[in-house]
Design a protein around this motif. Structure first.
Motif, short mmCIF file in Angstrom:
data_model
loop_
_atom_site.label_atom_id
_atom_site.label_comp_id
_atom_site.label_asym_id
_atom_site.label_seq_id
_atom_site.Cartn_x
_atom_site.Cartn_y
_atom_site.Cartn_z
N GLN A 225 0.81 -1.10 0.05
CA GLN A 225 -0.03 0.08 0.04
C GLN A 225 0.84 1.07 0.13
OE1 GLN A 225 -2.83 -0.03 2.95
NE2 GLN A 225 -3.89 1.92 2.46
N ASP A 226 1.91 1.14 0.67
CA ASP A 226 3.01 2.80 0.72
C ASP A 226 3.48 2.52 -0.53
OD1 ASP A 226 2.25 2.78 3.31
OD2 ASP A 226 4.10 1.76 4.14
N LEU A 227 3.92 1.53 -1.32
CA LEU A 227 4.43 1.59 -2.66
C LEU A 227 3.45 2.12 -3.64
CD1 LEU A 227 6.74 0.68 -4.18
CD2 LEU A 227 6.30 -1.77 -4.29
N GLU A 228 2.20 1.54 -3.61
CA GLU A 228 1.23 2.06 -4.52
C GLU A 228 1.13 3.74 -4.07
OE1 GLU A 228 -1.78 2.18 -7.42
OE2 GLU A 228 -0.46 0.28 -6.59
N TYR A 229 1.39 4.11 -3.15
CA TYR A 229 1.22 5.45 -2.95
C TYR A 229 2.21 6.17 -3.45
CZ TYR A 229 1.42 10.08 -0.40
OH TYR A 229 1.40 11.31 -0.11
N MET A 230 3.53 5.74 -3.44
CA MET A 230 4.68 6.21 -3.95
C MET A 230 4.67 5.96 -5.49
SD MET A 230 7.96 4.98 -1.54
CE MET A 230 7.15 3.32 -1.06
N CYS A 231 4.51 4.88 -5.86
CA CYS A 231 4.56 4.43 -7.28
C CYS A 231 2.89 3.95 -7.95
CB CYS A 231 5.67 3.43 -7.47
SG CYS A 231 6.20 3.31 -9.18
N PRO A 232 2.37 4.91 -8.53
CA PRO A 232 1.04 4.64 -8.52
C PRO A 232 1.13 3.48 -9.74
CG PRO A 232 1.18 7.20 -8.45
CD PRO A 232 2.41 6.35 -8.46
N GLY A 233 0.12 2.39 -9.52
CA GLY A 233 0.08 1.29 -10.46
C GLY A 233 0.93 0.21 -10.01
N ALA A 234 1.49 0.29 -9.15
CA ALA A 234 2.57 -0.60 -8.39
C ALA A 234 1.85 -2.13 -8.23
CB ALA A 234 3.16 -0.20 -7.12
N THR A 235 0.54 -1.92 -7.65
CA THR A 235 0.00 -3.20 -7.15
C THR A 235 -0.40 -4.03 -8.52
OG1 THR A 235 -1.12 -2.04 -5.43
CG2 THR A 235 -2.09 -4.16 -5.98
N ASP A 236 -0.58 -3.21 -9.52
CA ASP A 236 -0.85 -3.85 -10.55
C ASP A 236 0.17 -4.67 -11.29
OD1 ASP A 236 -3.50 -3.42 -10.59
OD2 ASP A 236 -3.43 -1.63 -11.74
N ILE A 237 1.29 -3.84 -11.21
CA ILE A 237 2.79 -4.20 -11.70
C ILE A 237 3.18 -5.55 -11.01
CG2 ILE A 237 5.31 -3.53 -11.99
CD1 ILE A 237 4.42 -0.69 -12.52
N LEU A 238 2.98 -5.62 -9.77
CA LEU A 238 3.43 -6.83 -8.77
C LEU A 238 2.57 -7.97 -9.24
CD1 LEU A 238 3.95 -5.01 -5.35
CD2 LEU A 238 5.60 -5.69 -7.03
N ALA A 239 1.42 -7.76 -9.29
CA ALA A 239 0.46 -8.80 -9.83
C ALA A 239 0.73 -9.46 -11.20
CB ALA A 239 -1.14 -8.25 -9.59
N ALA A 240 1.07 -8.46 -12.08
CA ALA A 240 1.27 -9.00 -13.31
C ALA A 240 2.57 -9.89 -13.32
CB ALA A 240 1.64 -7.94 -14.23
N ARG A 241 3.71 -9.67 -12.36
CA ARG A 241 4.67 -10.31 -12.12
C ARG A 241 4.49 -11.61 -11.48
NH1 ARG A 241 9.61 -7.80 -13.48
NH2 ARG A 241 9.46 -5.75 -14.55
N GLY A 242 3.34 -11.79 -10.71
CA GLY A 242 3.15 -12.92 -9.88
C GLY A 242 3.74 -12.68 -8.43
N ILE A 243 3.86 -11.47 -8.04
CA ILE A 243 4.33 -11.06 -6.84
C ILE A 243 3.21 -10.67 -5.87
CG2 ILE A 243 5.96 -9.52 -5.47
CD1 ILE A 243 7.52 -9.12 -8.33
N THR A 244 3.21 -11.40 -4.84
CA THR A 244 2.23 -11.05 -3.65
C THR A 244 2.45 -9.56 -3.12
OG1 THR A 244 1.91 -13.47 -3.40
CG2 THR A 244 0.78 -11.93 -1.66
N GLY A 245 1.53 -8.94 -2.99
CA GLY A 245 1.57 -7.43 -2.38
C GLY A 245 0.97 -7.74 -0.92
N ARG A 246 1.35 -7.49 -0.11
CA ARG A 246 0.77 -7.26 1.26
C ARG A 246 0.89 -5.97 2.02
NH1 ARG A 246 2.79 -11.13 6.07
NH2 ARG A 246 3.90 -12.08 4.21
N HIS A 247 -0.32 -5.56 2.59
CA HIS A 247 -0.24 -4.19 3.02
C HIS A 247 0.08 -4.36 4.67
CE1 HIS A 247 -2.60 -2.71 -0.41
NE2 HIS A 247 -3.38 -3.74 -0.31
#
Length: 145
Positions: free
Chosen positions: A123-145
């Motif tokens: 969530q912090d990463l998404e704030y810094m870099c909009p679209g980060a959650t989608d980028i992570l998901a597209a790479r198969g990387i789990t994002g946890r808030h």
């Protein structure tokens, strides 16, 4: 050796390897580095030179020049995005975390971490870099808030 494009992203990787896993050695100490250059009181030096909310040139130079072997980068399976990292204090010893000094601006450096599976603080990463959650998901990387 891998070349990072985003200095702040590199610092998060350094945090994991140098201060977390302790596999990237020796651990950098700004206080020791400055003492070797004749600065006895780091906090006084920062105050007297109006450097409170900046990355000290000495730390930036060290971390920019720091080469991280690809073998070590391949061991990174988890990253944490958090304002309390030790690496930030080694760069800006009186930083209060209330500005964007260490915000990641690009996720291009994900390519350097072939085994990254989990990002904590997404969530912090998404704030810094909009679209980060989608980028992570597209790479198969789990994002946890």
């Amino acid at each position: 050796m891998a070349a990072f494009r985003d200095f702040s992203f590199k610092l998060v990787v350094v945090e994991k390897l140098m201060y977390g896993d302790k596999t990237l050695t020796p651990a950098f100490s700004l206080e020791q580095h400055m003492r070797e250059r004749g600065v006895e009181d780091l906090h006084r030096y920062v105050e007297e030179n109006d450097l409170a909310f900046t990355i000290l040139d000495e730390a930036r130079a060290y971390f920019e020049a720091l080469e991280i072997p690809e073998e070590l980068l391949a061991t990174v399976d988890e990253l944490t995005f958090d304002g309390g990292h030790r690496v930030y204090m080694e760069c800006a010893p009186v930083w209060d975390g209330e500005d964007d000094l260490f915000d990641v601006r690009s996720l291009d450096d994900l390519d350097l971490l072939p085994n990254l599976e989990l990002v904590i603080g997404a969530q912090d990463l998404e704030y810094m870099c909009p679209g980060a959650t989608d980028i992570l998901a597209a790479r198969g990387i789990t994002g946890r808030h």
